[in-house]
Design a protein around this motif. Structure first.
Motif, PDB file in Angstrom:
ATOM      1  N   SER A 155     -32.440  -7.114 -26.801  1.00 26.68           N
ATOM      2  CA  SER A 155     -33.023  -6.705 -28.077  1.00 26.68           C
ATOM      3  C   SER A 155     -32.247  -7.201 -29.284  1.00 26.68           C
ATOM      4  O   SER A 155     -32.765  -7.241 -30.390  1.00 26.68           O
ATOM      5  N   GLY A 156     -30.960  -7.511 -29.084  1.00 27.31           N
ATOM      6  CA  GLY A 156     -30.090  -7.756 -30.234  1.00 27.31           C
ATOM      7  C   GLY A 156     -29.559  -6.464 -30.829  1.00 27.31           C
ATOM      8  O   GLY A 156     -28.942  -6.470 -31.890  1.00 27.31           O
ATOM      9  N   LEU A 157     -29.787  -5.357 -30.115  1.00 25.39           N
ATOM     10  CA  LEU A 157     -29.290  -4.061 -30.586  1.00 25.39           C
ATOM     11  C   LEU A 157     -28.209  -3.517 -29.645  1.00 25.39           C
ATOM     12  O   LEU A 157     -28.036  -2.308 -29.496  1.00 25.39           O
ATOM     13  N   GLY A 158     -27.513  -4.444 -28.975  1.00 24.48           N
ATOM     14  CA  GLY A 158     -26.366  -4.030 -28.168  1.00 24.48           C
ATOM     15  C   GLY A 158     -26.720  -3.150 -26.987  1.00 24.48           C
ATOM     16  O   GLY A 158     -25.999  -2.202 -26.675  1.00 24.48           O
ATOM     17  N   SER A 159     -27.801  -3.516 -26.284  1.00 24.51           N
ATOM     18  CA  SER A 159     -28.227  -2.683 -25.153  1.00 24.51           C
ATOM     19  C   SER A 159     -27.206  -2.710 -24.028  1.00 24.51           C
ATOM     20  O   SER A 159     -26.789  -1.656 -23.526  1.00 24.51           O
ATOM     21  N   VAL A 186     -30.344 -11.635 -38.723  1.00 24.80           N
ATOM     22  CA  VAL A 186     -30.611 -11.432 -37.295  1.00 24.80           C
ATOM     23  C   VAL A 186     -29.663 -10.340 -36.799  1.00 24.80           C
ATOM     24  O   VAL A 186     -28.476 -10.350 -37.129  1.00 24.80           O
ATOM     25  N   SER A 187     -30.178  -9.405 -36.015  1.00 25.79           N
ATOM     26  CA  SER A 187     -29.319  -8.385 -35.421  1.00 25.79           C
ATOM     27  C   SER A 187     -28.758  -8.933 -34.112  1.00 25.79           C
ATOM     28  O   SER A 187     -29.525  -9.296 -33.211  1.00 25.79           O
ATOM     29  N   GLY A 188     -27.453  -9.025 -34.011  1.00 27.54           N
ATOM     30  CA  GLY A 188     -26.836  -9.576 -32.803  1.00 27.54           C
ATOM     31  C   GLY A 188     -27.389 -10.957 -32.518  1.00 27.54           C
ATOM     32  O   GLY A 188     -27.483 -11.805 -33.409  1.00 27.54           O
ATOM     33  N   ALA A 189     -27.797 -11.152 -31.277  1.00 27.48           N
ATOM     34  CA  ALA A 189     -28.357 -12.444 -30.889  1.00 27.48           C
ATOM     35  C   ALA A 189     -29.868 -12.481 -31.088  1.00 27.48           C
ATOM     36  O   ALA A 189     -30.518 -13.455 -30.714  1.00 27.48           O
ATOM     37  N   GLY A 190     -30.457 -11.418 -31.669  1.00 25.20           N
ATOM     38  CA  GLY A 190     -31.896 -11.333 -31.835  1.00 25.20           C
ATOM     39  C   GLY A 190     -32.552 -10.881 -30.541  1.00 25.20           C
ATOM     40  O   GLY A 190     -31.886 -10.714 -29.518  1.00 25.20           O
ATOM     41  N   PRO A 191     -33.870 -10.647 -30.563  1.00 24.28           N
ATOM     42  CA  PRO A 191     -34.811 -10.886 -31.643  1.00 24.28           C
ATOM     43  C   PRO A 191     -34.862  -9.772 -32.698  1.00 24.28           C
ATOM     44  O   PRO A 191     -35.630  -9.896 -33.644  1.00 24.28           O
ATOM     45  N   GLY A 192     -34.080  -8.712 -32.538  1.00 24.62           N
ATOM     46  CA  GLY A 192     -34.065  -7.665 -33.559  1.00 24.62           C
ATOM     47  C   GLY A 192     -33.605  -8.242 -34.895  1.00 24.62           C
ATOM     48  O   GLY A 192     -32.874  -9.239 -34.943  1.00 24.62           O
ATOM     49  N   MET A 193     -34.062  -7.616 -35.975  1.00 24.88           N
ATOM     50  CA  MET A 193     -33.622  -8.007 -37.317  1.00 24.88           C
ATOM     51  C   MET A 193     -33.086  -6.766 -38.027  1.00 24.88           C
ATOM     52  O   MET A 193     -33.581  -5.658 -37.796  1.00 24.88           O
ATOM     53  N   LEU A 194     -32.075  -6.968 -38.861  1.00 27.97           N
ATOM     54  CA  LEU A 194     -31.425  -5.839 -39.532  1.00 27.97           C
ATOM     55  C   LEU A 194     -31.538  -5.993 -41.044  1.00 27.97           C
ATOM     56  O   LEU A 194     -31.249  -7.063 -41.581  1.00 27.97           O
ATOM     57  N   ALA A 195     -31.946  -4.909 -41.715  1.00 28.80           N
ATOM     58  CA  ALA A 195     -31.983  -4.885 -43.182  1.00 28.80           C
ATOM     59  C   ALA A 195     -31.054  -3.786 -43.679  1.00 28.80           C
ATOM     60  O   ALA A 195     -31.058  -2.668 -43.147  1.00 28.80           O
ATOM     61  N   ALA A 196     -30.256  -4.096 -44.696  1.00 27.81           N
ATOM     62  CA  ALA A 196     -29.462  -3.076 -45.395  1.00 27.81           C
ATOM     63  C   ALA A 196     -30.241  -2.669 -46.632  1.00 27.81           C
ATOM     64  O   ALA A 196     -30.994  -3.481 -47.195  1.00 27.81           O
ATOM     65  N   CYS A 197     -30.062  -1.425 -47.076  1.00 33.38           N
ATOM     66  CA  CYS A 197     -30.898  -0.963 -48.194  1.00 33.38           C
ATOM     67  C   CYS A 197     -30.381   0.358 -48.760  1.00 33.38           C
ATOM     68  O   CYS A 197     -29.385   0.904 -48.282  1.00 33.38           O
ATOM     69  N   CYS A 214     -35.419  -3.691 -37.041  1.00 32.87           N
ATOM     70  CA  CYS A 214     -36.801  -3.946 -36.620  1.00 32.87           C
ATOM     71  C   CYS A 214     -36.791  -4.763 -35.333  1.00 32.87           C
ATOM     72  O   CYS A 214     -36.174  -5.824 -35.274  1.00 32.87           O
ATOM     73  N   LEU A 215     -37.463  -4.240 -34.321  1.00 37.01           N
ATOM     74  CA  LEU A 215     -37.422  -4.856 -32.991  1.00 37.01           C
ATOM     75  C   LEU A 215     -38.804  -5.355 -32.581  1.00 37.01           C
ATOM     76  O   LEU A 215     -39.702  -4.568 -32.305  1.00 37.01           O
ATOM     77  N   PRO A 216     -38.994  -6.689 -32.532  1.00 35.76           N
ATOM     78  CA  PRO A 216     -40.279  -7.220 -32.080  1.00 35.76           C
ATOM     79  C   PRO A 216     -40.406  -7.169 -30.561  1.00 35.76           C
ATOM     80  O   PRO A 216     -39.396  -7.108 -29.856  1.00 35.76           O
ATOM     81  N   GLU A 217     -41.645  -7.196 -30.078  1.00 32.50           N
ATOM     82  CA  GLU A 217     -41.913  -7.244 -28.629  1.00 32.50           C
ATOM     83  C   GLU A 217     -41.633  -8.653 -28.150  1.00 32.50           C
ATOM     84  O   GLU A 217     -42.558  -9.419 -27.842  1.00 32.50           O
ATOM     85  N   ALA A 218     -40.386  -9.038 -28.145  1.00 37.22           N
ATOM     86  CA  ALA A 218     -39.974 -10.361 -27.684  1.00 37.22           C
ATOM     87  C   ALA A 218     -38.591 -10.181 -27.078  1.00 37.22           C
ATOM     88  O   ALA A 218     -37.931  -9.175 -27.319  1.00 37.22           O
ATOM     89  N   VAL A 219     -38.193 -11.164 -26.291  1.00 41.95           N
ATOM     90  CA  VAL A 219     -36.922 -11.040 -25.583  1.00 41.95           C
ATOM     91  C   VAL A 219     -36.093 -12.302 -25.832  1.00 41.95           C
ATOM     92  O   VAL A 219     -36.600 -13.407 -25.706  1.00 41.95           O
ATOM     93  N   ILE A 220     -34.848 -12.132 -26.234  1.00 41.82           N
ATOM     94  CA  ILE A 220     -33.921 -13.268 -26.319  1.00 41.82           C
ATOM     95  C   ILE A 220     -32.650 -12.843 -25.602  1.00 41.82           C
ATOM     96  O   ILE A 220     -32.076 -11.791 -25.918  1.00 41.82           O
ATOM     97  N   SER A 221     -32.212 -13.635 -24.623  1.00 37.95           N
ATOM     98  CA  SER A 221     -30.973 -13.244 -23.956  1.00 37.95           C
ATOM     99  C   SER A 221     -29.798 -13.731 -24.807  1.00 37.95           C
ATOM    100  O   SER A 221     -29.843 -14.806 -25.413  1.00 37.95           O
ATOM    101  N   THR A 222     -28.768 -12.906 -24.857  1.00 42.46           N
ATOM    102  CA  THR A 222     -27.586 -13.261 -25.651  1.00 42.46           C
ATOM    103  C   THR A 222     -27.004 -14.586 -25.159  1.00 42.46           C
ATOM    104  O   THR A 222     -26.582 -15.431 -25.945  1.00 42.46           O
TER     105      THR A 222
END
Ligand SMILES: Nc1ncnc2c1ncn2[C@@H]1O[C@H](COP(=O)(O)OP(=O)(O)O)[C@@H](O)[C@H]1O
Ligand SMILES: N[C@@H](CCOP(=O)(O)O)C(=O)O
Length: 293
Positions: free
Chosen positions: A83-87, A243-254, A160-168
C-alpha cells in the motif's frame, strides 16, 4: 497472551527518502503473541490472502529469529499490504514490541527498531528502518545509519489509498542511482524545512518540505492519476502532497479543517481516471501500544 497495536506509517515524505517517517493515527495492525515451542503465524484482516504465513516469508518471522522468541502469533491486518502505508513494517513493529515483552528481553523501544527492520529485508531486500521506527516510536522519525531521532508532532494528514498494488521491491528499482547536485541541494533544503515544520507543528513548512526532485518524479509514474490527484489535493487546501512510501498510497499534509475536502478531492480525482480509492483522514500519531490480556 500479549496484544500490540502498531500503526500504519508513511515513509520518505518526499524529501527524506529512506530516512523520514511518520506514524499515522489510523489504520493499524494488531498482533497477539503467546509463548510456544515452535513459531506459527496466522493472518486475518485486510489483504490477508496475499500475506504468507510461513515464518521464513513473513516479516514477523525475522523478528522471532532476531529475538530468539518462538511464539504462536496471530496477525490481524488493518494495513493493506503493498500500500505504501508500511503494512509489512506494522506487523514487524508490533511483533518486536510484543515478543520483547513476552520473553522479557529488555530492549528499549529504540533498540527494537533495527530488530524490526530485519523483517523489511525479507520483503524489499533492504532493512530500511523508516517505517518500523515511527510504528514503534510514534511521531516523526529520522532514521539514519547512526540511529533514530524522534519528535512528537500532530500534523493533520490525509492518506489516500487507490485499489492498486506496488511492491516496495519493484518501486526501489526505479530509484535513480545518481542525482544532480542542484537537485540534491534543493532536497536537503526541503528536508530541513520539513524537519523544522514537524518540530514546530507547522503544516505549511511540512507541506513545503515534502517537495523532492530525485525519487518522487520516478515513483509517481507508477501511480495512475498521480498528477491529477496531487493537483486536486493542493486545490482543496493541502500544503504538500507526495507518494506515501513506495506507493501507490499518496500523502497530503494540511490544516485540520481542510481534511474532509482534501480526502473527497483525492478520491474523486482517482475515480475520474477509473481507479477506486479510499482516504484516511488522520494525524501524525502514537507508536505501538501494548495490552495484556
Ligand atoms: N506481516 C506482513 N504484513 C504485510 N505484508 C507482508 C507481511 N509479511 C510479508 N509480507 C509481504 O510484504 C509485501 C508487502 O510489503 P511492501 O511491498 O513493503 O508493502 P507495504 O508498503 O504495504 O509495506 C507483500 O508481498 C506481502 O506478502
Ligand atoms: N523508504 C522505503 C519505504 C517503503 O515504504 P512502504 O510503505 O512502501 O513499504 C522506500 O521508499 O522504498
Amino acid at each position: 497472551m500479549l496484544t500490540v497495536r502498531a500503526p500504519a506509517t508513511s515513509a520518505n515524505l518526499g524529501s527524506g527518502f529512506d530516512v523520514f517517517g511518520v506514524a499515522l493515527g489510523t489504520p493499524a495492525d494488531v498482533v497477539r503473541v503467546e509463548r510456544a515451542p515452535e513459531t506459527t503465524i496466522t493472518v486475518t484482516g485486510t489483504g490477508s490472502q496475499y500475506i504468507p504465513e510461513d515464518p521464513d516469508k513473513n516479516t514477523v518471522g525475522a523478528v522471532v529469529d532476531a529475538l530468539d522468541a518462538p511464539a504462536r502469533i496471530r496477525i490481524d491486518k488493518g494495513v493493506r499490504p503493498s500500500s505504501g502505508l508500511g503494512s509489512s513494517a506494522a506487523s514487524a513493529a508490533a511483533a518486536a514490541v510484543a515478543l520483547n515483552e513476552l520473553y522479557d528481553r529488555g530492549f528499549t523501544r529504540k533498540e527494537l527498531v533495527p530488530i524490526a527492520a530485519e523483517g523489511e529485508a525479507i520483503v524489499s531486500g533492504e532493512a530500511h528502518a523508516d517505517n518500523v521506527a515511527p510504528s514503534i516510536l510514534g511521531g516523526f522519525t529520522v532514521a539514519t545509519a547512526d540511529g533514530v531521532t524522534q519528535v512528537d508532532a500532530s500534523i493533520p494528514l490525509v492518506a489516500c489509498l487507490p485499489e492498486a498494488v506496488i511492491s516496495t521491491r519493484d518501486a526501489r528499482n526505479v530509484v535513480p542511482e545518481y542525482a544532480h547536485m542542484n537537485d540534491v541541494v534543493d532536497t536537503v533544503g526541503n528536508a530541513a524545512t520539513l524537519t523544522v515544520g514537524m518540530a514546530r507543528n507547522d503544516p505549511d513548512l511540512v507541506g513545503r518540505g515534502m517537495e523532492d526532485e530525485i525519487v518522487t518524479p520516478e515513483r509517481s509514474k507508477l501511480i495512475d492519476g498521480y498528477d491529477r490527484v496531487r493537483d486536486a489535493a493542493l486545490e482543496a487546501g493541502a500544503t504538500g502532497v507526495t507518494v506515501s512510501g513506495a506507493g501507490p498510497g499518496m500523502l497530503a499534509a494540511c490544516y485540520r479543517g481542510d481534511r474532509q475536502a482534501i480526502a473527497s478531492a483525492m478520491v474523486d480525482a482517482f475515480d475520474a481516471v477509473g481507479v477506486e480509492a479510499r482516504a484516511y483522514q488522520t494525524t501524525v500519531g502514537d507508536g505501538a501500544r501494548l495490552y495484556r490480556e
